[in-house]
Design a protein around this motif. Structure first.
Motif, mmCIF file in Angstrom:
data_model
loop_
_atom_site.group_PDB
_atom_site.id
_atom_site.type_symbol
_atom_site.label_atom_id
_atom_site.label_comp_id
_atom_site.label_asym_id
_atom_site.label_seq_id
_atom_site.Cartn_x
_atom_site.Cartn_y
_atom_site.Cartn_z
ATOM 1 N N SER A 18 4.870 -1.511 4.357
ATOM 2 C CA SER A 18 5.469 -0.239 3.947
ATOM 3 C C SER A 18 4.667 0.908 4.558
ATOM 4 O O SER A 18 3.479 0.746 4.888
ATOM 5 N N TYR A 19 5.301 2.042 4.714
ATOM 6 C CA TYR A 19 4.647 3.177 5.364
ATOM 7 C C TYR A 19 3.353 3.565 4.640
ATOM 8 O O TYR A 19 3.325 3.673 3.409
ATOM 9 N N PRO A 20 2.268 3.767 5.370
ATOM 10 C CA PRO A 20 0.992 4.137 4.738
ATOM 11 C C PRO A 20 1.038 5.561 4.170
ATOM 12 O O PRO A 20 1.083 6.525 4.924
ATOM 13 N N ASP A 23 -2.104 6.777 -0.599
ATOM 14 C CA ASP A 23 -2.760 5.710 -1.368
ATOM 15 C C ASP A 23 -3.148 4.514 -0.502
ATOM 16 O O ASP A 23 -3.444 3.443 -1.014
ATOM 17 N N TRP A 24 -3.166 4.695 0.824
ATOM 18 C CA TRP A 24 -3.366 3.574 1.734
ATOM 19 C C TRP A 24 -4.643 2.797 1.436
ATOM 20 O O TRP A 24 -4.629 1.570 1.339
ATOM 21 N N THR A 25 -5.762 3.495 1.252
ATOM 22 C CA THR A 25 -7.021 2.798 0.982
ATOM 23 C C THR A 25 -6.946 2.021 -0.318
ATOM 24 O O THR A 25 -7.377 0.863 -0.396
ATOM 25 N N ALA A 26 -6.380 2.653 -1.353
ATOM 26 C CA ALA A 26 -6.238 1.971 -2.640
ATOM 27 C C ALA A 26 -5.297 0.773 -2.519
ATOM 28 O O ALA A 26 -5.503 -0.268 -3.149
ATOM 29 N N ARG A 27 -4.273 0.901 -1.680
ATOM 30 C CA ARG A 27 -3.322 -0.202 -1.484
ATOM 31 C C ARG A 27 -4.025 -1.393 -0.832
ATOM 32 O O ARG A 27 -3.811 -2.538 -1.229
ATOM 33 N N LEU A 28 -4.856 -1.113 0.159
ATOM 34 C CA LEU A 28 -5.593 -2.194 0.812
ATOM 35 C C LEU A 28 -6.534 -2.887 -0.175
ATOM 36 O O LEU A 28 -6.645 -4.124 -0.183
ATOM 37 N N ALA A 54 -8.713 -0.883 7.172
ATOM 38 C CA ALA A 54 -9.567 -0.041 6.340
ATOM 39 C C ALA A 54 -10.327 0.992 7.158
ATOM 40 O O ALA A 54 -10.803 1.999 6.623
ATOM 41 N N ALA A 55 -10.426 0.765 8.457
ATOM 42 C CA ALA A 55 -11.144 1.715 9.315
ATOM 43 C C ALA A 55 -10.315 2.955 9.622
ATOM 44 O O ALA A 55 -10.848 3.941 10.146
ATOM 45 N N LEU A 56 -9.009 2.929 9.297
ATOM 46 C CA LEU A 56 -8.122 4.046 9.604
ATOM 47 C C LEU A 56 -7.895 4.913 8.382
ATOM 48 O O LEU A 56 -7.767 4.412 7.261
ATOM 49 N N SER A 57 -7.820 6.215 8.595
ATOM 50 C CA SER A 57 -7.397 7.110 7.525
ATOM 51 C C SER A 57 -5.905 6.920 7.302
ATOM 52 O O SER A 57 -5.201 6.339 8.141
ATOM 53 N N ALA A 58 -5.398 7.421 6.174
ATOM 54 C CA ALA A 58 -3.963 7.338 5.910
ATOM 55 C C ALA A 58 -3.173 8.035 7.012
ATOM 56 O O ALA A 58 -2.105 7.561 7.430
#
Length: 204
Positions: A18-20, A23-28, A54-58
């Motif tokens: 799904s599109y990041p 909340d991307w970091t929390a999703r990971l 995890a190395a990428l920002s949202a």
């Protein structure tokens, strides 16, 4: 693979494809925690993706997502497109999916079309019998998507591979379908004057 592990893989893949959002970091982190008890190659593929993502920002993850997934028939997340293209048959296939979801008391809440792969994966996680059969029916499209992502050297190839590892081995009919669709591409007939809805979430 146990049915429980398969459901966890499908739900995790739904979240990762799904599109990041913000909340991307929390999703990971959520996915990594949920995958804790899952062994085998499928779980490892998803853990590898999470570690790299995890190395990428949202913001960067969103840009990568938009540039990766498209409507060319090679890397779209809209699974009926692989077999139907923009034809009248695709409209029927979308209606069949909506009917299937309703028959099992499930209504997707994302605003996406019913053939959007994360939607199909969430259905498979919630209703594993019919959902697993649905994914098996779309195996040729999943194989084509995986091949397109692998050619691009995208980390998302690992996520789709994890899904494929939950399915039975491809049949000879599956392999023929992949070869034909790879050679010919999706059908090109337009749907009369009807324009299919634009795909939200940045996927074009």
């Amino acid at each position: 693979m146990s049915r429980h592990d398969g459901r966890l893989i499908h739900q995790a893949a739904s979240l990762l494809l799904s599109y990041p959002e913000e909340d991307w970091t929390a999703r990971l982190d959520l996915v990594r925690t949920a995958l804790g008890p899952v062994g085998g190659a499928a779980g490892e593929r998803l853990r590898t993706f999470c570690a790299e993502a995890a190395a990428l920002s949202a913001l960067d993850a969103g840009a990568a997502y938009v540039s990766t997934f498209d409507r060319s028939g090679r890397r779209t997340l809209h699974m009926t497109y692989y077999g139907d293209g923009d034809t009248r048959r695709r409209g029927e296939s979308l209606l069949d999916l909506k009917t299937l979801y309703r028959a099992h008391g499930w209504q997707p809440g994302t605003g996406e079309l019913p053939d959007f792969l994360p939607v199909m994966l969430e259905f498979a996680a919630r209703v594993p019998g019919p959902g697993g059969r649905l994914l098996r029916d779309h195996r040729p499209g999943l194989d084509l998507l995986h091949a397109g992502l692998a050619d691009r050297r995208s980390g998302y190839a690992a996520v789709v591979e994890a899904v494929l590892l939950t399915l039975p081995r491809p049949t000879s009919a599956d392999r023929r379908a992949v070869g034909e669709r790879a050679a010919l591409g999706p059908p090109a007939e337009r749907v009369g004057r009807t324009v299919l809805p634009e795909v939200p979430g940045g996927v074009r």
